[in-house]
Design a protein around this motif. Sequence first.
Motif, PDB file in Angstrom:
ATOM      1  N   ARG A   1     -10.129  26.971  -4.498  1.00  0.00           N
ATOM      2  CA  ARG A   1     -11.360  27.777  -4.499  1.00  0.00           C
ATOM      3  C   ARG A   1     -12.571  26.851  -4.719  1.00  0.00           C
ATOM      4  O   ARG A   1     -13.587  26.946  -4.012  1.00  0.00           O
ATOM      5  CB  ARG A   1     -11.276  28.820  -5.614  1.00  0.00           C
ATOM      6  CG  ARG A   1     -12.505  29.676  -5.822  1.00  0.00           C
ATOM      7  CD  ARG A   1     -12.190  30.758  -6.837  1.00  0.00           C
ATOM      8  NE  ARG A   1     -13.387  31.418  -7.336  1.00  0.00           N
ATOM      9  CZ  ARG A   1     -14.097  30.980  -8.380  1.00  0.00           C
ATOM     10  NH1 ARG A   1     -13.731  29.893  -9.024  1.00  0.00           N
ATOM     11  NH2 ARG A   1     -15.169  31.643  -8.780  1.00  0.00           N
ATOM     12  N   GLY A   2     -12.403  25.916  -5.699  1.00  0.00           N
ATOM     13  CA  GLY A   2     -13.480  24.965  -5.972  1.00  0.00           C
ATOM     14  C   GLY A   2     -13.773  24.101  -4.761  1.00  0.00           C
ATOM     15  O   GLY A   2     -14.933  23.866  -4.404  1.00  0.00           O
ATOM     16  N   ALA A   3     -12.728  23.677  -4.059  1.00  0.00           N
ATOM     17  CA  ALA A   3     -12.901  22.829  -2.880  1.00  0.00           C
ATOM     18  C   ALA A   3     -13.684  23.561  -1.779  1.00  0.00           C
ATOM     19  O   ALA A   3     -14.580  23.004  -1.159  1.00  0.00           O
ATOM     20  CB  ALA A   3     -11.539  22.382  -2.358  1.00  0.00           C
ATOM     21  N   VAL A   4     -13.306  24.844  -1.607  1.00  0.00           N
ATOM     22  CA  VAL A   4     -13.982  25.649  -0.564  1.00  0.00           C
ATOM     23  C   VAL A   4     -15.470  25.766  -0.853  1.00  0.00           C
ATOM     24  O   VAL A   4     -16.315  25.535   0.021  1.00  0.00           O
ATOM     25  CB  VAL A   4     -13.338  27.060  -0.449  1.00  0.00           C
ATOM     26  CG1 VAL A   4     -14.212  27.985   0.396  1.00  0.00           C
ATOM     27  CG2 VAL A   4     -11.936  26.960   0.137  1.00  0.00           C
ATOM     28  N   LEU A   5     -15.786  26.100  -2.118  1.00  0.00           N
ATOM     29  CA  LEU A   5     -17.198  26.269  -2.488  1.00  0.00           C
ATOM     30  C   LEU A   5     -17.945  24.962  -2.304  1.00  0.00           C
ATOM     31  O   LEU A   5     -19.081  24.952  -1.813  1.00  0.00           O
ATOM     32  CB  LEU A   5     -17.311  26.738  -3.949  1.00  0.00           C
ATOM     33  CG  LEU A   5     -16.928  28.197  -4.206  1.00  0.00           C
ATOM     34  CD1 LEU A   5     -17.051  28.511  -5.700  1.00  0.00           C
ATOM     35  CD2 LEU A   5     -17.808  29.146  -3.398  1.00  0.00           C
ATOM     36  N   ARG A   6     -17.320  23.863  -2.639  1.00  0.00           N
ATOM     37  CA  ARG A   6     -17.974  22.562  -2.507  1.00  0.00           C
ATOM     38  C   ARG A   6     -18.265  22.262  -1.030  1.00  0.00           C
ATOM     39  O   ARG A   6     -19.358  21.876  -0.664  1.00  0.00           O
ATOM     40  CB  ARG A   6     -17.067  21.488  -3.133  1.00  0.00           C
ATOM     41  CG  ARG A   6     -17.803  20.179  -3.447  1.00  0.00           C
ATOM     42  CD  ARG A   6     -16.983  19.230  -4.327  1.00  0.00           C
ATOM     43  NE  ARG A   6     -15.703  19.697  -4.834  1.00  0.00           N
ATOM     44  CZ  ARG A   6     -14.528  19.534  -4.222  1.00  0.00           C
ATOM     45  NH1 ARG A   6     -14.440  18.907  -3.087  1.00  0.00           N
ATOM     46  NH2 ARG A   6     -13.407  19.978  -4.784  1.00  0.00           N
ATOM     47  N   LYS A   7     -17.217  22.455  -0.232  1.00  0.00           N
ATOM     48  CA  LYS A   7     -17.370  22.122   1.195  1.00  0.00           C
ATOM     49  C   LYS A   7     -18.445  22.992   1.871  1.00  0.00           C
ATOM     50  O   LYS A   7     -19.103  22.578   2.823  1.00  0.00           O
ATOM     51  CB  LYS A   7     -16.032  22.279   1.916  1.00  0.00           C
ATOM     52  CG  LYS A   7     -15.115  21.079   1.660  1.00  0.00           C
ATOM     53  CD  LYS A   7     -13.818  21.207   2.418  1.00  0.00           C
ATOM     54  CE  LYS A   7     -12.980  19.955   2.209  1.00  0.00           C
ATOM     55  NZ  LYS A   7     -11.633  20.104   2.779  1.00  0.00           N
ATOM     56  N   PHE A   8     -18.627  24.252   1.412  1.00  0.00           N
ATOM     57  CA  PHE A   8     -19.630  25.135   2.013  1.00  0.00           C
ATOM     58  C   PHE A   8     -20.979  25.037   1.316  1.00  0.00           C
ATOM     59  O   PHE A   8     -21.914  25.753   1.689  1.00  0.00           O
ATOM     60  CB  PHE A   8     -19.141  26.599   2.003  1.00  0.00           C
ATOM     61  CG  PHE A   8     -18.381  26.965   3.239  1.00  0.00           C
ATOM     62  CD1 PHE A   8     -19.060  27.409   4.374  1.00  0.00           C
ATOM     63  CD2 PHE A   8     -17.017  26.825   3.290  1.00  0.00           C
ATOM     64  CE1 PHE A   8     -18.353  27.714   5.526  1.00  0.00           C
ATOM     65  CE2 PHE A   8     -16.320  27.132   4.446  1.00  0.00           C
ATOM     66  CZ  PHE A   8     -16.980  27.579   5.569  1.00  0.00           C
ATOM     67  N   ASP A   9     -21.014  24.139   0.314  1.00  0.00           N
ATOM     68  CA  ASP A   9     -22.264  23.960  -0.427  1.00  0.00           C
ATOM     69  C   ASP A   9     -22.752  25.279  -0.999  1.00  0.00           C
ATOM     70  O   ASP A   9     -23.939  25.579  -0.958  1.00  0.00           O
ATOM     71  CB  ASP A   9     -23.331  23.318   0.481  1.00  0.00           C
ATOM     72  CG  ASP A   9     -24.510  22.771  -0.336  1.00  0.00           C
ATOM     73  OD1 ASP A   9     -24.302  22.538  -1.549  1.00  0.00           O
ATOM     74  OD2 ASP A   9     -25.597  22.615   0.241  1.00  0.00           O
ATOM     75  N   ALA A  10     -21.755  26.091  -1.488  1.00  0.00           N
ATOM     76  CA  ALA A  10     -22.108  27.397  -2.041  1.00  0.00           C
ATOM     77  C   ALA A  10     -21.906  27.382  -3.546  1.00  0.00           C
ATOM     78  O   ALA A  10     -20.944  26.808  -4.030  1.00  0.00           O
ATOM     79  CB  ALA A  10     -21.241  28.474  -1.413  1.00  0.00           C
ATOM     80  N   LYS A  11     -22.863  28.002  -4.288  1.00  0.00           N
ATOM     81  CA  LYS A  11     -22.796  27.962  -5.740  1.00  0.00           C
ATOM     82  C   LYS A  11     -21.813  28.979  -6.275  1.00  0.00           C
ATOM     83  O   LYS A  11     -21.273  28.833  -7.346  1.00  0.00           O
ATOM     84  CB  LYS A  11     -24.189  28.213  -6.338  1.00  0.00           C
ATOM     85  CG  LYS A  11     -25.126  27.021  -6.137  1.00  0.00           C
ATOM     86  CD  LYS A  11     -26.357  27.145  -7.005  1.00  0.00           C
ATOM     87  CE  LYS A  11     -27.232  25.905  -6.942  1.00  0.00           C
ATOM     88  NZ  LYS A  11     -27.773  25.647  -5.573  1.00  0.00           N
TER      89      LYS A  11
ATOM     90  N   ASP B   1     -10.068  32.742   3.552  1.00  0.00           N
ATOM     91  CA  ASP B   1      -9.955  34.075   4.171  1.00  0.00           C
ATOM     92  C   ASP B   1      -9.782  35.154   3.111  1.00  0.00           C
ATOM     93  O   ASP B   1     -10.406  36.221   3.185  1.00  0.00           O
ATOM     94  CB  ASP B   1      -8.780  34.106   5.156  1.00  0.00           C
ATOM     95  CG  ASP B   1      -9.076  33.297   6.409  1.00  0.00           C
ATOM     96  OD1 ASP B   1     -10.295  33.047   6.664  1.00  0.00           O
ATOM     97  OD2 ASP B   1      -8.139  32.914   7.127  1.00  0.00           O
ATOM     98  N   LEU B   2      -8.882  34.834   2.089  1.00  0.00           N
ATOM     99  CA  LEU B   2      -8.639  35.834   1.049  1.00  0.00           C
ATOM    100  C   LEU B   2      -9.862  36.035   0.175  1.00  0.00           C
ATOM    101  O   LEU B   2     -10.158  37.155  -0.255  1.00  0.00           O
ATOM    102  CB  LEU B   2      -7.428  35.432   0.195  1.00  0.00           C
ATOM    103  CG  LEU B   2      -6.092  35.563   0.941  1.00  0.00           C
ATOM    104  CD1 LEU B   2      -4.983  34.886   0.167  1.00  0.00           C
ATOM    105  CD2 LEU B   2      -5.772  37.040   1.197  1.00  0.00           C
TER     106      LEU B   2
ATOM    107  N   THR C   1      -4.912  37.226  -7.703  1.00  0.00           N
ATOM    108  CA  THR C   1      -4.348  37.902  -6.516  1.00  0.00           C
ATOM    109  C   THR C   1      -4.038  36.877  -5.434  1.00  0.00           C
ATOM    110  O   THR C   1      -2.985  36.923  -4.795  1.00  0.00           O
ATOM    111  CB  THR C   1      -5.352  38.938  -5.950  1.00  0.00           C
ATOM    112  OG1 THR C   1      -6.012  39.552  -7.028  1.00  0.00           O
ATOM    113  CG2 THR C   1      -4.666  39.950  -5.071  1.00  0.00           C
ATOM    114  N   ILE C   2      -4.978  35.953  -5.237  1.00  0.00           N
ATOM    115  CA  ILE C   2      -4.780  34.929  -4.213  1.00  0.00           C
ATOM    116  C   ILE C   2      -3.509  34.138  -4.533  1.00  0.00           C
ATOM    117  O   ILE C   2      -2.664  33.921  -3.656  1.00  0.00           O
ATOM    118  CB  ILE C   2      -5.994  33.989  -4.138  1.00  0.00           C
ATOM    119  CG1 ILE C   2      -7.220  34.741  -3.603  1.00  0.00           C
ATOM    120  CG2 ILE C   2      -5.714  32.777  -3.228  1.00  0.00           C
ATOM    121  CD1 ILE C   2      -8.520  33.967  -3.683  1.00  0.00           C
ATOM    122  N   ALA C   3      -3.365  33.761  -5.813  1.00  0.00           N
ATOM    123  CA  ALA C   3      -2.207  32.985  -6.239  1.00  0.00           C
ATOM    124  C   ALA C   3      -0.922  33.760  -5.951  1.00  0.00           C
ATOM    125  O   ALA C   3       0.025  33.204  -5.387  1.00  0.00           O
ATOM    126  CB  ALA C   3      -2.309  32.673  -7.739  1.00  0.00           C
TER     127      ALA C   3
END
Lengths: 540, 203
Positions: B179-189, B153-154, B163-165
Amino acid sequence: MTDFAASSSANPFADSARGRNFVRLGLFYLVAYLALNWITAHRSINGSPITLWSPDDALSVMLIMESLAFAPLLWVGQIASDQLFSEVHHPLFATVVCESTLALGYLAMALTLRNRFGLQIRSMRPRDLVAVMAVAPLGAAVIGLFYCSALVATGEAPQGEFLSSYAGFWIGDAAAMVVIIPATCSIFRVLVAEPWRRTEVGHPLFLLSVTLIFVALVVFLSASHVDSRYLFNLCYLPILMVGMKFGYDAGALMLLLAQVLLLIALDYFGVNDKDFASYQVMMFVLSVSGQALGAMVTEWEAATAQLRRQQAELAKVSERATNGAMAAAMSHEISQPLASIAAYVLGARRLLESGQGEEKALGALRKAENEAARARKIVERLRDFVAKGEVARELVDLGELAAVILRLQSDAARERDVSLRLATTEDRPLRARIDRVGVEQALANLALNAIEAVPAHTGHVVIAVTRRGGMAALSVEDNGPGVAAEIAERLFEPFETTKPRGMGLGLPLAREIAAQHSGRLSWRPVAPRGTVFELELPLA
Amino acid sequence: MSAMKRRVFVVDDEPEVRDALTLLLSTAGIDTEEYASAEGFWESAPHDDPYCVILDNRLPALSGIELLARIVERSQRASVIMMTGHGDIPTAVRAMKLGAFHFVEKPFDAESLLAMVEEALARAERESEHNAEAALFRERRATLTEREGEVFDLLLEGCATKTIAARLDITVRTAEHHRGAVLRKFDAKSISALMRLALARND
């Protein structure tokens, strides 16, 4: 008074034709005024200028209603007649004083009728009669008061005779006015404004009524053993008869004739002044009653005609609504097969173009064929439905049918001030076995077309029924501009119309009706201008 | 997308019209499902998916325009082609106001009707592609843990990792991990690719 002054100050000689008419009317008034005074002088009372019948004063009132500019003529006429015809000579000064009272009285009466009640001689309405019936007797009573006082004061009438002079004056004025003013208005209308109504006066019933009054007056006045004043009441019958049959115009003319006959009879039989006055009183009451009845009949007839027109309008509207609903239903029905034909045919073409399958394309075309057959059946059903409206034929006298159409269309003709008449050359009735309503509709369409085509005021339309071998020709001739060349070709095609609110179905319908009767509808131009439409029907 | 079945619903009480439309549309590779009444269609219409329907206004019980009103009330994604009587302008206007895709007067010009159907199907296709993306997005969002969700969300608000931290009161390293996990799960580069996915779902 101000608005009146303004209208009379508009120069009556502005254009020469109007100026000539103005002079002619003034001269006519003077001559008529003096002539009437000369004729009625022997019924004067005690040597005064008062007569027991004063049509001349009615003329004065009407003249001023035409234009206030005529006012000086009132003085000229009155003073001249007093000096010329009076049995006893009056000094000029006394005459001028008395006649001025009188002239001013009539001026006031004329202005009251014209400005207060909006009455016009050339176009009187039935309700205006009420104004005349009220203003004339009341006005005469007031004017008489001043005039008789002036006469007594100047010595033109004997001192002790005030009341008898007053009574004589009143009956002479009131009785004459309630007869002469409405009758003049009616003469204007029947003889000038609405000339097609002249037939009312020539109608057997009208002539019979005049004869009855004449006979009654002669017989009663010569009968010595009955008091003929009571028998005079029998004159009510013919007057009421005419009033009920023709309305107030013919009624007013009838009353004028009755009045003239009465005067001639009274003089012929040498009736004395007292009885003369009694007869005038009865004549006055007869006039008021007769015209009230006539006015009621005319108003009632106008109201009924209005109602009939509204009903016809309503019928037309509902017919149009029905037609609209039917057209909508039909168009829905027929649009189904047309829609599927369109889809099948396009589908077939696409199949063939893309080489996807001839078999399938053929199938689609066969289905389209079936749909075309369905569309044809719908059209046939519509035709059967329309044909079902056919009605039983009946034996009809075509002359009578034409007369009915003449009556029905006379309102439309009157509205445009166009003459519409019937010309029948056959002495024997022409009978045909026809669908009466259909033929009436066809002839009415032709007549209405003609009435609308001819120029207003100068147009004339003649409906004629003639025999032509085994056929009867119902023709409608007009003096309109004729059929334009570019319209002539499509004249009988539906939905072709030159009228802003027309449907373009009148002529096609008339032709269809002619065909249904194995007759025909044709037209040709007539010289020097105009067109004749002819509906030929086989005679029975 | 060529794999997707192209299908149109035809609602008309005239069997001949339905049959003719089926044949015509089949030449363009479009399948049809025929219905003789508005009620019949309403019961089996796939309300959740975008779809295309050719609808006659004159129907036995429930009229075409009434069915149209129900359809648009239930779903914004249906493309309805209304068939009105010839010259029935009031109905055509009402249909367009209610949200019909188009209208044709009956008897129709088959060529333009076909073009209209193609247009409607193209729109439905776009709608369903969009639909599929949205579904995938929802699916992926569901795989995130609670903490990953907060980070997600942030990230969408445009916050940097630091800032997130600070906002979540975690170390920068932990934040970077999530952050890395989110990008991986959404298959976003990248973050911007993730933002694009989110924006696409929202319009």
